[in-house]
Design a protein around this motif. Structure first.
Motif, mmCIF file in Angstrom:
data_model
loop_
_atom_site.group_PDB
_atom_site.id
_atom_site.type_symbol
_atom_site.label_atom_id
_atom_site.label_comp_id
_atom_site.label_asym_id
_atom_site.label_seq_id
_atom_site.Cartn_x
_atom_site.Cartn_y
_atom_site.Cartn_z
ATOM 1 N N SER A 66 -3.080 1.532 -13.816
ATOM 2 C CA SER A 66 -3.507 2.567 -14.759
ATOM 3 C C SER A 66 -2.696 3.842 -14.656
ATOM 4 O O SER A 66 -2.701 4.634 -15.568
ATOM 5 C CB SER A 66 -4.986 2.899 -14.533
ATOM 6 N N ASP A 81 -9.381 8.636 -18.990
ATOM 7 C CA ASP A 81 -10.423 8.109 -19.870
ATOM 8 C C ASP A 81 -10.915 9.153 -20.861
ATOM 9 O O ASP A 81 -11.918 8.930 -21.550
ATOM 10 C CB ASP A 81 -11.613 7.587 -19.040
ATOM 11 N N LYS A 103 -7.078 3.176 -25.253
ATOM 12 C CA LYS A 103 -7.556 3.847 -24.050
ATOM 13 C C LYS A 103 -6.632 3.635 -22.854
ATOM 14 O O LYS A 103 -6.918 4.131 -21.769
ATOM 15 C CB LYS A 103 -8.963 3.355 -23.702
#
Length: 1110
Positions: A209, A351, A982
């Protein structure tokens, strides 16, 4: 003290660390040669080795956030409701346990320790320390094991903090550290109920991520697919990412599972294990394994024997050392004298804005956080406690926020009048209490007993609840809308009224603004709110003022010109404002002829001030919304402005703020008059030259309006942006002639308000027009020395006229607990609300101080808050080399840095143009929380890999030789082709791969970045044959190919998610300066830009300042 960093960064990046520190790695408390009292570096036992952590450790160079030392796993949902608040200094909720990196990255993964030797105390390198006072094993009953294998913990209360731990061993890095188990939190009704699984909202950083460097290797360019430079991709797989968990880790991190036979690692990392059989790496890392009851003689064991005998630790000792905070290691790099900081461990809001759940979880009947957000949901019980909360304390209100389908605010219509408190005028809400068998109700704000009207009476049951609650939404919903009776009207409800004041000078005509504006208004006539009640009117101006008679009986509008600018009057006052449905044909004829009417106009003057007076005279009878389209600096009549521009000589002096203030008081006085007569002003500014937005924006600021700024407007480039934003301004639901008041309970009050409005009295906000894109902030203070109530209630009431002609009152009610612990205030903090209020305070400070002082004020508040929080744990924990922060505020330093780098506060003279700085300030003062946070930390996503994948998939469908494959791929095609918006990347240049295509989105613009090594086929499909030309002359539009259609779908997907503004697309090629720096590189807030600190340097700076006088 500011964000400037004149010197290059002195902090090299930390190399990838293994989760288990090697014997040579240094800690803040022990040199490589020193050893702990109970474990040496030279000896290793099956139960205590230098690589494994004991449950009492609280120190060590831990990188990232750490998880609690032991944790019950996620059970089934509990039937017991959580209490309103707890009494201890608890921060955040349970975090998932430590997660090891994927096995495919062995070089960065776990390094196995040496084979364990036989048990026994160390014989060399031993330094003696007195044992800490601990109760004997015989005094502490062993934990009970339930039928499901979950431990039952002892007392729910937290004892006084004990002495600092003397067990000092390295802990695994990159582990999340949250709050201790629920059983250790004070104020919990049942210690045996573990927290629900959905509370684990903070986990350790995942390698996939947050990439810190572009992907390398041959896999990217080995294949020869459709696009050169891309590998052949598997079509039956949505993602090619490596698995997050190697096969050897079969249990969920931090969860429960059967005991497995192995001899690799005798103890779970950071947890407790039974005596036999020893657990292995298959057990949970930093988890908790059930311990069978063990009968042992009473006595106190040393630390190493204590673990070898498998005795559970005394609960009191563990409670005293549980870490309630998250931490970040700033220790030195081995072999270097400089402080090191792992960039991958820094917390990032990838996020987006995650609304805190505690606000709704504590009180289920609270209004949604989209309407009301408190900077902390824990209200301090004393002024002394409030003085230790160095961050802003207050609320952010968005009374008309858009609601998802199915969550509309219920409308209530009382037959005889709205039920309100006689004394404080609070509206009836879910938190009022009914007494005397339902005949009276007690106000939750002022505690006054009120009589219940006979037509509102209902019986109450044994618990005091009315039997008709299901039919009373105002008693079960935190947000409700009342239909107001006649006594709430001082005049008949006004109709929706739109009046347009249009600059028709030469610059407006040549730029194309006039044509785009006229076409947009004409296309929106059918969608204007109000139906047959809507009123409309127009005035144009250059060096003279032009009125238009649009009476319905006329075939064409009649223009009347007034050249006397000193004594403005209104000809035909009854026919300048007309009903749209009655004069529709005349209005359309005017809009069709407007561009050609002034196409040969060569007038360069602007009589804006007199035209503004004329518009006021026309609208003052009804009120409404005035839309101003301004292209030229006002030069004639009242309100004319000087070309004062931006002066580099006054930056850094005491007069710096004066250039950001309105030059002429004329506009503020006009704004006060507009507000008095219920007129809201929206300013659309287009000039490519200085137009003094600081002065013109005053009209929007004090009338509840908005500023739209289009520098260097050209219709060929900015047409879509103007069309979208003007259409939304005209067609979105609007509350007319509104006033808003925020009430709160005894002992607290709102002292200041911030946003675009006029303050009519001490607590009444005058808002001529309100919509879903406007938010307002207020600061809270304590009136009494000590609060005695356990709960404080807040109620927002917005009285307005709907477009349908109804007078309504929208009411939002919320409750917040009163706390006596500063740690609880931090645990219940809301970063989004804090930044929203802090940004408004900082922008207002720039109007009276230098930019540097405003940035320093932000930094000082963050430093004081982190220092105060550190002092809460400085005694119980060893914190050297570690920066600690509450879980709820882990993004506060980054948002603070982004705020200092935002347009209103950034740099100085050469960094931002004065008009652009003023326009951004007016915009940020009105933004809701989500939009503001996205502007401060925008989205950065990579799309080239997705485009290649869907193109390869499509080629399979079109290939006749693979027609049989369609039946297999068709069911999954819809999922494969859906782009994940996202999947965001950190805002640093290290996230940009020279072979990639990226989209940058801050809610106001798109920047599409083309890497130098990007496949030419992708570039050609997106921009056409002239892809090698200057990107400043190329626009991104949909072309007749699959790649172009998919990229436009992605952009439209982002636009639909936030329709408040239109993101204009800018194309940037890597290395194309200064275009790349202007549009993208200066917006990468984690990098050093313009002399300002990068994220790592900023954290190091905050850490050093927190350490001072700590």
């Amino acid at each position: 003290m500011g964000t400037e960093n004149p010197n290059p960064r002195n902090y090299p990046l930390r190399p990838a660390a293994t989760p288990f520190a090697s014997p040579q790695s240094s800690t803040p408390f022990a040199s490589p040669q020193s050893s702990t009292p109970f474990a040496s570096q030279q000896s290793s036992t099956p139960f205590a080795s230098q690589q494994s952590s004991t449950p009492f450790l609280s120190s060590g160079p831990v990188v990232g956030s750490e998880a609690p030392v032991f944790r019950p796993g996620p059970p089934s949902a509990s039937n017991f409701p959580a209490p309103p608040f707890s009494g201890g200094p608890l921060v955040g909720t349970e975090a998932p346990a430590f997660r090891l990196p994927p096995s495919s990255r062995s070089s960065e993964g776990v390094r196995p320790p040496p084979p364990p030797s036989s048990g026994g105390p160390p014989t060399s390198g031993f330094q003696s320390f007195p044992n800490p006072p601990m109760p004997s094993a015989g005094q502490v009953p062993p934990p009970q094991i339930s039928h499901t294998g979950r431990p039952a913990f002892a007392p729910p209360t937290r004892p006084p903090p004990g002495p600092a731990s003397i067990f000092s061993q390295p802990q695994p890095p990159l582990a999340s550290m949250g709050s201790p188990p629920q059983s250790l939190k004070t104020g919990q009704p049942n210690p045996n109920i573990p927290p629900p699984a959905d509370q684990h909202f903070f986990s350790a950083p995942r390698p996939s991520s947050q990439p810190t460097s572009p992907p390398t290797g041959t896999s990217y360019a080995a294949g020869r697919g459709i696009y050169p430079g891309y590998a052949n991709m598997q079509l039956n797989s949505v993602s090619q990412d490596p698995p997050m968990q190697p096969a050897s880790f079969q249990l969920q991190q931090g969860g429960y599972g059967p005991r497995l036979q192995s001899a690799s690692f005798p103890l779970q990392q950071g947890g407790y294990a039974p005596r036999a059989p020893p657990t292995s790496l298959l057990a949970q890392q930093r988890g908790y394994a059930p311990i069978p009851p063990v009968s042992t003689p009473s006595g106190i064991y040393p630390g190493n024997q204590f673990q070898q005998h498998g005795i559970a630790p005394p609960v009191a000792a563990q409670q005293g050392l549980a870490e309630d905070f998250s931490s970040l290691s700033l220790g030195s790099i081995p072999g270097s004298f400089d402080a090191g900081l792992d960039n991958t461990a820094l917390p990032r809001p990838l996020d987006g804005d995650v609304e805190p759940k505690c606000f709704a979880d504590m009180y289920e009947m609270n209004c949604k956080s989209r309407f009301l957000r408190l900077t902390t949901s824990g209200i301090p019980n004393s002024q002394s406690l409030a003085s230790r909360w160095h961050l802003p304390m207050g609320a952010v209100v968005c009374p008309l926020a858009e609601t998802p389908p199915g969550e509309e605010v219920p409308i209530v219509n009382f037959a005889t009048g709205i039920i309100r408190c006689r004394r404080c005028r609070t509206y009836v809400n879910p938190y009022v209490a009914f007494t005397d068998n339902g005949r009276k109700w007690r106000c939750n704000i002022c505690s006054l007993l009120n009589d219940v009207p006979s037509d509102y009476f209902a019986q109450v049951d044994a618990s005091g609840r009315r039997v008709d609650l299901d039919q009373r939404p105002e008693l079960i919903k935190g947000s409700v809308e009342f239909i107001a009776p006649a006594e709430y009207m001082v005049r008949p409800p006004m109709p929706p009224l739109y009046f347009f004041l249009i600059d028709v000078s030469i610059s407006a005509v040549k730029s194309g603004m006039l044509e785009v504006m006229a076409q947009t208004i004409r296309s929106c006539l059918d969608n204007l709110p109000g139906s047959t009640r809507t009123q409309i009117g127009f005035i144009t101006y250059d060096s003279t003022i032009h009125f238009y008679n649009m009476k319905s009986s006329l075939p064409q509008p009649q223009m009347m010109v007034i050249s006397d600018l000193d004594d403005v009057f209104v000809p035909l006052p009854d026919d300048l404002l007309v009903n749209l449905s009655e004069s529709r044909s005349v209005v359309e004829a005017f809009l069709d002829s407007l561009p050609s009417m002034f196409q040969d106009n060569m007038n360069v003057e602007s009589a804006f001030g007199p035209a503004l007076k004329a518009a006021f005279l026309v609208m003052s009878q009804l009120g409404g919304k005035l839309l101003i389209f301004q292209n030229t600096l006002p030069s004639l009549g009242a309100g004319r402005l000087k070309l004062r521009g931006d002066d580099i000589r006054i930056y850094g002096t005491d007069k710096e703020h004066t250039i950001r203030l309105p030059e002429d008081s004329f506009y503020k006085q006009m704004a006060a008059d507009f507000t008095k007569y219920q007129i809201a002003v929206n300013v659309y500014a287009f000039s490519d030259k200085y137009t003094d937005i600081a002065s013109l924006g005053t009209l929007a600021k004090y009338t509840g309006g908005q500023v739209y700024y289009y520098p260097n407007f050209q219709a060929s480039i900015h047409k879509d942006k103007l069309k979208h934003e003007l259409s939304r301004d005209l067609t979105r639901e609007t509350a007319w002639e509104a006033v808003m008041r925020i009430r709160c309970g005894k002992g607290v009050r709102f002292t200041s308000y911030h946003g675009n409005f006029m303050l009519r009295s001490t607590d009444l906000l005058a808002l001529p027009a309100v919509d879903c894109d406007k938010a307002y902030a207020a600061q809270l203070s304590l009136e009494e020395t000590l609060l005695t109530t356990p709960t404080v209630y807040f109620q927002v009431a917005l009285l307005y006229t709907s477009s349908s002609g109804e007078r309504r009152i929208r009411v939002h009610t919320a409750a917040a607990p009163v706390v006596a612990d500063l740690g609880e205030m931090y645990r219940l903090a809301d970063t989004g609300a804090i930044i929203s209020l802090l940004s408004r305070l900082a922008i207002e400070k720039t109007l009276s101080s230098k930019l540097e002082e405003a940035r320093n004020a932000i930094q000082l508040r963050i430093v004081k808050a982190l220092r105060e929080y550190r002092n809460l744990y400085a005694v119980q924990h060893r914190l050297s080399g570690r920066m600690i922060y509450p879980e709820s505020l882990k993004f506060l330093p980054l948002y603070g840095l982004a705020l200092c780098k935002s347009l209103p506060l950034r740099g100085g003279y050469s960094d931002v143009q004065l008009d652009e700085r003023s326009a951004a300030a007016y915009t940020m003062m009105a933004l809701p929380v989500k939009s503001l946070l996205k502007l401060l930390y925008p989205n950065l996503v990579r799309v080239d890999e997705y485009l290649v994948k869907v193109s390869l998939l499509r080629s399979c469908f079109l290939c006749w030789s693979m027609i049989w494959y369609v039946s297999y791929l068709l069911p999954m095609s819809s999922q494969t082709e859906e782009f994940d918006t996202k999947k965001r990347l950190p805002l640093t240049v290290e996230s940009l791969d020279t072979r990639g295509l990226y989209i940058f989105d801050d809610g106001f613009r798109f920047v599409v970045w083309f890497g130098k090594a990007l496949s030419p086929d992708i570039t050609k499909n997106l921009v056409g044959e002239d892809f090698a030309t200057d990107f400043s002359k190329v626009s991104l539009s949909q072309r007749d190919n699959y790649v172009s259609r998919k990229i436009m779908e992605i952009l439209n997907q982002y636009r639909k998610s936030d329709p408040s503004y239109f993101q204009l697309c800018h194309l940037v090629r890597q290395g194309d300066q200064p275009r790349e720096g202007f549009f993208l590189l200066t917006s990468l807030v984690e990098d050093q830009t313009g002399g300002a600190n990068g994220y790592a340097d900023w954290m190091s700076l905050l850490y050093r300042q927190v350490q001072q006088n700590a």
